[in-house]
Write a protein that holds these residues in place. Structure first.
Motif, PDB file in Angstrom:
ATOM      1  N   SER A 189      72.455  20.742   9.912  1.00  0.00           N
ATOM      2  CA  SER A 189      73.484  20.105  10.748  1.00  0.00           C
ATOM      3  C   SER A 189      74.448  19.310   9.889  1.00  0.00           C
ATOM      4  O   SER A 189      74.081  18.812   8.819  1.00  0.00           O
ATOM      5  N   PRO A 190      75.689  19.141  10.362  1.00  0.00           N
ATOM      6  CA  PRO A 190      76.636  18.271   9.671  1.00  0.00           C
ATOM      7  C   PRO A 190      76.150  16.829   9.597  1.00  0.00           C
ATOM      8  O   PRO A 190      76.523  16.095   8.679  1.00  0.00           O
ATOM      9  N   SER A 191      75.328  16.413  10.561  1.00  0.00           N
ATOM     10  CA  SER A 191      74.815  15.042  10.557  1.00  0.00           C
ATOM     11  C   SER A 191      73.972  14.779   9.317  1.00  0.00           C
ATOM     12  O   SER A 191      74.097  13.723   8.673  1.00  0.00           O
ATOM     13  N   ARG A 194      76.156  14.487   6.271  1.00  0.00           N
ATOM     14  CA  ARG A 194      76.843  13.195   6.201  1.00  0.00           C
ATOM     15  C   ARG A 194      75.943  12.132   5.565  1.00  0.00           C
ATOM     16  O   ARG A 194      76.374  11.379   4.683  1.00  0.00           O
ATOM     17  N   LYS A 197      75.425  12.920   1.821  1.00  0.00           N
ATOM     18  CA  LYS A 197      76.628  12.604   1.036  1.00  0.00           C
ATOM     19  C   LYS A 197      76.759  11.099   0.804  1.00  0.00           C
ATOM     20  O   LYS A 197      77.073  10.647  -0.304  1.00  0.00           O
ATOM     21  N   THR A 218      77.882  23.910   9.465  1.00  0.00           N
ATOM     22  CA  THR A 218      77.224  23.087   8.444  1.00  0.00           C
ATOM     23  C   THR A 218      77.756  23.427   7.057  1.00  0.00           C
ATOM     24  O   THR A 218      77.943  22.547   6.213  1.00  0.00           O
ATOM     25  N   ARG A 220      80.795  24.369   6.377  1.00  0.00           N
ATOM     26  CA  ARG A 220      82.093  23.717   6.270  1.00  0.00           C
ATOM     27  C   ARG A 220      81.933  22.235   5.954  1.00  0.00           C
ATOM     28  O   ARG A 220      82.663  21.672   5.127  1.00  0.00           O
ATOM     29  N   ALA A 221      80.950  21.584   6.599  1.00  0.00           N
ATOM     30  CA  ALA A 221      80.707  20.161   6.346  1.00  0.00           C
ATOM     31  C   ALA A 221      80.301  19.931   4.894  1.00  0.00           C
ATOM     32  O   ALA A 221      80.739  18.954   4.261  1.00  0.00           O
ATOM     33  N   GLU A 224      83.420  20.429   2.631  1.00  0.00           N
ATOM     34  CA  GLU A 224      84.307  19.276   2.760  1.00  0.00           C
ATOM     35  C   GLU A 224      83.740  18.049   2.053  1.00  0.00           C
ATOM     36  O   GLU A 224      84.490  17.165   1.615  1.00  0.00           O
ATOM     37  N   ALA A 225      82.398  18.011   1.938  1.00  0.00           N
ATOM     38  CA  ALA A 225      81.746  16.886   1.256  1.00  0.00           C
ATOM     39  C   ALA A 225      81.733  17.062  -0.260  1.00  0.00           C
ATOM     40  O   ALA A 225      81.310  16.164  -0.979  1.00  0.00           O
TER      41      ALA A 225
END
Length: 253
Positions: A189-191, A194, A197, A218, A220-221, A224-225
């Protein structure tokens, strides 16, 4: 333990909350060592209006679930207010086979699952033949707005669970990545991305281990990170992610 295998000597770290230990068995089958270090924690959201909202579910044409966490929270409310599946005649849509299986386990029949297990594909493929629809999306606190905004009819939302950072896991995760030679970190998950990161990357960076993403959201997240995603399965489940990881490691042996 196998004497050989594509994940032999590999520590495979799961950063999400596991719903089943089946993926652990799969990692061991390939010779690896599975480790669960959740970076997020999930809790049911309880409110004084829950009973009224539960009874009102019967008035919706469709209920939409995008995660097993939503199913679990919904089941808890059903049990607390003694509401049976038979009292909820709504049609059910689920994003993912695991979410569908969780719904079917408590007695619902799932009428729609998108071909790719993500919200952006769901809104493109979910096209009931009915005219005006009354739809309810059962969601978590970090759910995006795509289902509400991009379906061609009004969608009401009910937040039934909350997701928060589990930062007491970071030290264990960092120690593993510092001290083990061969590690893979799997994100569901993107969570979780986050939290990783914010708390782990400043200490260990994005290099020195294999990174896996359960799906394109996920992935993409992670990109982006600042990460490079090494593994993403075609079918968005943890089981398929482990299989894809095994295949990649086999190719590089």
């Amino acid at each position: 333990m196998p004497e050989h295998g594509s994940l032999l000597g590999e520590t495979v770290i799961f950063t999400g909350t596991l719903k089943t230990l089946e993926v652990f068995d799969l990692v061991r089958h390939y010779g690896g060592v599975p480790v669960s270090i959740p970076l997020i924690q999930v809790n049911e959201v309880e409110e004084q209006t829950d009973e009224t909202k539960m009874k009102n579910c019967a008035n919706f044409d469709w209920l939409i679930f995008t995660s097993q966490n939503a199913v679990r929270a919904f089941q808890s409310k059903m049990e607390r207010f003694a509401i049976s599946v038979n009292e909820i005649p709504s049609k059910i849509a689920a994003v993912g086979t695991r979410t569908a299986a969780a719904l079917e386990k408590i007695g619902f029949s799932v009428e729609f699952i998108p071909s790719v297990f993500s919200a952006d594909v769901f809104v493109k493929q979910f096209k009931p033949t009915n005219g005006e629809l009354n739809v309810l999306f059962l969601k978590g606190t970090l759910a995006g707005s795509i289902i509400r905004e991009e379906l061609p009819f009004e969608v009401k939302e009910w937040t039934v669970y909350e997701t928060g950072a589990k930062r007491d896991s970071i030290d264990s995760l960092v120690d593993l990545l510092k001290n083990k030679r061969n590690c893979s970190v799997l994100f569901a998950s993107p969570s979780a991305v986050r939290v990783f990161k914010e708390d782990a990357v400043p200490i260990i960076g994005w290099e020195g281990y294999t990174i896996g993403a359960i799906g394109h959201i996920t992935e993409r997240a992670l990109i982006e990170a600042g990460a490079t995603v090494d593994v993403k399965p075609e079918i968005y489940t943890l089981k398929e992610l482990v299989k894809s990881l095994s295949k990649r490691k086999d190719e590089f042996r």
